[in-house]
Design a protein around this motif. Structure first.
Motif, PDB file in Angstrom:
ATOM      1  N   LEU A 203     -56.915  51.143 -28.195  1.00 42.58           N
ATOM      2  CA  LEU A 203     -56.902  50.637 -29.569  1.00 42.58           C
ATOM      3  C   LEU A 203     -57.787  49.398 -29.698  1.00 42.58           C
ATOM      4  N   MET A 204     -57.767  48.543 -28.682  1.00 46.12           N
ATOM      5  CA  MET A 204     -58.632  47.357 -28.701  1.00 46.12           C
ATOM      6  C   MET A 204     -60.104  47.752 -28.651  1.00 46.12           C
ATOM      7  N   LEU A 205     -60.423  48.767 -27.854  1.00 48.83           N
ATOM      8  CA  LEU A 205     -61.808  49.230 -27.779  1.00 48.83           C
ATOM      9  C   LEU A 205     -62.236  49.889 -29.086  1.00 48.83           C
ATOM     10  N   LEU A 206     -61.295  50.554 -29.749  1.00 47.42           N
ATOM     11  CA  LEU A 206     -61.614  51.192 -31.025  1.00 47.42           C
ATOM     12  C   LEU A 206     -62.080  50.161 -32.050  1.00 47.42           C
ATOM     13  N   ARG A 207     -61.541  48.952 -31.974  1.00 43.26           N
ATOM     14  CA  ARG A 207     -61.970  47.892 -32.893  1.00 43.26           C
ATOM     15  C   ARG A 207     -63.449  47.548 -32.720  1.00 43.26           C
ATOM     16  N   LEU A 208     -64.010  47.849 -31.560  1.00 42.24           N
ATOM     17  CA  LEU A 208     -65.405  47.507 -31.295  1.00 42.24           C
ATOM     18  C   LEU A 208     -66.383  48.570 -31.781  1.00 42.24           C
ATOM     19  N   VAL A 209     -65.876  49.742 -32.155  1.00 44.46           N
ATOM     20  CA  VAL A 209     -66.763  50.832 -32.568  1.00 44.46           C
ATOM     21  C   VAL A 209     -67.682  50.427 -33.720  1.00 44.46           C
ATOM     22  N   PRO A 210     -67.205  49.685 -34.748  1.00 42.80           N
ATOM     23  CA  PRO A 210     -68.121  49.301 -35.834  1.00 42.80           C
ATOM     24  C   PRO A 210     -69.325  48.476 -35.379  1.00 42.80           C
ATOM     25  N   PHE A 211     -69.236  47.842 -34.209  1.00 44.54           N
ATOM     26  CA  PHE A 211     -70.372  47.069 -33.711  1.00 44.54           C
ATOM     27  C   PHE A 211     -71.498  47.962 -33.191  1.00 44.54           C
ATOM     28  N   VAL A 212     -71.168  49.200 -32.829  1.00 46.67           N
ATOM     29  CA  VAL A 212     -72.163  50.049 -32.166  1.00 46.67           C
ATOM     30  C   VAL A 212     -72.408  51.375 -32.877  1.00 46.67           C
ATOM     31  N   GLU A 213     -71.603  51.690 -33.875  1.00 51.97           N
ATOM     32  CA  GLU A 213     -71.752  52.964 -34.576  1.00 51.97           C
ATOM     33  C   GLU A 213     -72.114  52.700 -36.032  1.00 51.97           C
ATOM     34  N   ALA A 214     -73.217  53.278 -36.481  1.00 51.03           N
ATOM     35  CA  ALA A 214     -73.698  53.030 -37.839  1.00 51.03           C
ATOM     36  C   ALA A 214     -72.746  53.586 -38.888  1.00 51.03           C
ATOM     37  N   ASN A 215     -72.568  52.801 -39.962  1.00 51.59           N
ATOM     38  CA  ASN A 215     -71.812  53.245 -41.129  1.00 51.59           C
ATOM     39  C   ASN A 215     -70.422  53.756 -40.758  1.00 51.59           C
ATOM     40  N   TYR A 216     -69.726  52.997 -39.932  1.00 56.57           N
ATOM     41  CA  TYR A 216     -68.391  53.372 -39.471  1.00 56.57           C
ATOM     42  C   TYR A 216     -67.363  52.529 -40.211  1.00 56.57           C
ATOM     43  N   ASN A 217     -66.420  53.189 -40.877  1.00 48.50           N
ATOM     44  CA  ASN A 217     -65.412  52.499 -41.680  1.00 48.50           C
ATOM     45  C   ASN A 217     -64.031  52.729 -41.081  1.00 48.50           C
ATOM     46  N   LEU A 218     -63.259  51.665 -40.979  1.00 53.75           N
ATOM     47  CA  LEU A 218     -61.995  51.740 -40.263  1.00 53.75           C
ATOM     48  C   LEU A 218     -60.942  50.888 -40.952  1.00 53.75           C
ATOM     49  N   ILE A 219     -59.735  51.421 -41.053  1.00 54.74           N
ATOM     50  CA  ILE A 219     -58.586  50.663 -41.549  1.00 54.74           C
ATOM     51  C   ILE A 219     -57.543  50.640 -40.446  1.00 54.74           C
ATOM     52  N   GLU A 220     -57.056  49.462 -40.114  1.00 52.11           N
ATOM     53  CA  GLU A 220     -56.023  49.344 -39.089  1.00 52.11           C
ATOM     54  C   GLU A 220     -54.734  48.855 -39.726  1.00 52.11           C
ATOM     55  N   LEU A 221     -53.704  49.655 -39.608  1.00 50.59           N
ATOM     56  CA  LEU A 221     -52.379  49.290 -40.090  1.00 50.59           C
ATOM     57  C   LEU A 221     -51.575  48.828 -38.884  1.00 50.59           C
ATOM     58  N   GLY A 222     -51.399  47.544 -38.755  1.00 50.05           N
ATOM     59  CA  GLY A 222     -50.732  47.047 -37.556  1.00 50.05           C
ATOM     60  C   GLY A 222     -50.033  45.736 -37.799  1.00 50.05           C
ATOM     61  N   PRO A 223     -49.183  45.333 -36.869  1.00 47.86           N
ATOM     62  CA  PRO A 223     -48.441  44.071 -37.011  1.00 47.86           C
ATOM     63  C   PRO A 223     -49.362  42.868 -36.842  1.00 47.86           C
ATOM     64  N   ARG A 224     -48.846  41.728 -37.207  1.00 48.88           N
ATOM     65  CA  ARG A 224     -49.598  40.484 -37.057  1.00 48.88           C
ATOM     66  C   ARG A 224     -49.663  40.071 -35.588  1.00 48.88           C
ATOM     67  N   GLU A 225     -50.587  39.128 -35.325  1.00 51.14           N
ATOM     68  CA  GLU A 225     -50.716  38.515 -34.000  1.00 51.14           C
ATOM     69  C   GLU A 225     -51.022  39.532 -32.905  1.00 51.14           C
ATOM     70  N   THR A 226     -51.875  40.498 -33.211  1.00 55.31           N
ATOM     71  CA  THR A 226     -52.292  41.463 -32.183  1.00 55.31           C
ATOM     72  C   THR A 226     -53.794  41.379 -31.915  1.00 55.31           C
ATOM     73  N   GLY A 227     -54.435  40.338 -32.414  1.00 53.48           N
ATOM     74  CA  GLY A 227     -55.832  40.094 -32.061  1.00 53.48           C
ATOM     75  C   GLY A 227     -56.866  40.725 -32.959  1.00 53.48           C
ATOM     76  N   LYS A 228     -56.465  41.226 -34.118  1.00 45.80           N
ATOM     77  CA  LYS A 228     -57.437  41.895 -34.992  1.00 45.80           C
ATOM     78  C   LYS A 228     -58.476  40.903 -35.515  1.00 45.80           C
ATOM     79  N   THR A 229     -58.006  39.867 -36.183  1.00 47.30           N
ATOM     80  CA  THR A 229     -58.931  38.878 -36.733  1.00 47.30           C
ATOM     81  C   THR A 229     -59.680  38.158 -35.618  1.00 47.30           C
ATOM     82  N   TYR A 230     -58.982  37.836 -34.549  1.00 48.79           N
ATOM     83  CA  TYR A 230     -59.602  37.136 -33.421  1.00 48.79           C
ATOM     84  C   TYR A 230     -60.807  37.911 -32.899  1.00 48.79           C
TER      85      TYR A 230
END
Length: 318
Positions: A203-230
């Motif tokens: 799941l953490m690696l999935l957050r990095l996909v927008p950095f390397v894949e063109a026109n990739y849109n992602l919504i993450e539904l998750g609890p707070r304090e899990t490093g998303k914004t960080y």
């Protein structure tokens, strides 16, 4: 040879021991890649205190809050030049046939930029900017079309890699198993792989996909304090975090008054933090343009059509 030794032996000077970047709570506001650059340059892992104290002196002397801009302007004027630490971005002003540097710490979008800096770092400075140290001079004689522009960026040293040679990383990858490489990636974005499950790693690696894949849109539904914004705030200067509040089409797409391209045209990843708390001044028009951009990778809003096939955006709901 254990995993940590393998990392040190294979990657050598590319390795930054992240615990060494956390000796002072006052530096939390700095992006991680900025602190990692400073630690890699000044800190000896065997004797870290001396290097950390040097970084303290550098930041105390050369990094200033934007509220102190008048003081910094005065220092530049009185001393003739001054070394600053902060963000630098460059744009081309077609109406004046002139390149201007935007220096937030000075509160100015009309700072002259040296040709050598443009020649060496223009690609990154014109495409979103970079953190670094800059030498700013004061020249009270320079006028353009009857207006005085005394500030001038003579030198700039970026705090991040401006050109990445992937071939070397591909070669080094052969020394690691898939599991080890995943753990190395998790460590690189600031997390401890020993403290998370295999599913959480993916799941953490999935957050990095927008950095390397063109026109990739992602919504993450998750609890707070899990490093998303960080992750999006500290992994790269090519990402931008919008933390709730009111957002305008001019900020996102194109400002008709200044004729300046917005965030979506400048950054590789745009992250809406707490999207449920974000409001738009013109919701129907903004969402319509966003939908088109998410589908096609381009947008148009009362100005030039912007095509960014390499741009990515990320949004999430709490």
């Amino acid at each position: 040879m254990d995993f940590e030794e393998k990392i040190q032996n294979c990657l050598k000077d590319r390795v930054v021991l992240k615990p060494l970047t956390r000796w002072n709570e006052a530096y939390k506001e700095f992006p991680r890649y900025v602190m990692e650059y400073l630690v890699a340059r000044y800190v000896n892992p065997d004797y870290p205190v001396i290097g950390q104290q040097k970084i303290d002196r550098i930041l105390n002397e050369h990094y200033v809050e934007s509220g102190a801009k008048e003081l910094i302007k005065s220092k530049i004027k009185e001393k003739g030049e001054y070394t600053l630490l902060g963000q630098l971005q460059v744009r081309l002003d077609e109406s004046r046939d002139h390149y201007w540097a935007e220096v937030p710490v000075l509160g100015s979008n009309f700072v002259r930029i040296g040709k050598r800096v443009l020649n060496e770092y223009g690609e990154v400075l014109l495409a979103g900017g970079a953190w670094g140290t800059m030498v700013v001079e004061y020249d009270p004689q320079y006028e353009l079309k009857g207006r005085l522009y005394p500030f001038y960026v003579r030198e700039f040293t970026p705090f991040q890699i401006t050109r990445i040679a992937l071939d070397d990383y591909v070669e080094k990858r052969q020394n690691f198993t898939t599991e080890e490489w995943i753990d190395l990636l998790i460590q690189s974005i600031g997390f401890n792989p020993a403290k998370v499950t295999e599913r959480e790693k993916w799941l953490m690696l999935l957050r990095l996909v927008p950095f390397v894949e063109a026109n990739y849109n992602l919504i993450e539904l998750g609890p707070r304090e899990t490093g998303k914004t960080y992750t999006y705030r500290n992994t790269s200067n090519r990402s931008f975090v919008i933390s709730g509040g009111r957002t305008t089409p001019a900020v996102l797409f194109y400002h008709r008054g200044t004729r300046k391209i917005g965030i979506l045209g400048q950054r590789d990843v745009v992250f809406f933090d707490e999207i449920a708390n974000t409001s738009f001044t013109d919701p129907d028009a903004t969402i319509s343009v966003l939908k088109d951009y998410m589908q096609t990778g381009k947008f148009s809003r009362g100005g030039p059509g912007i095509l960014n096939p390499g741009k990515y955006r990320f949004g999430r709901k709490p």
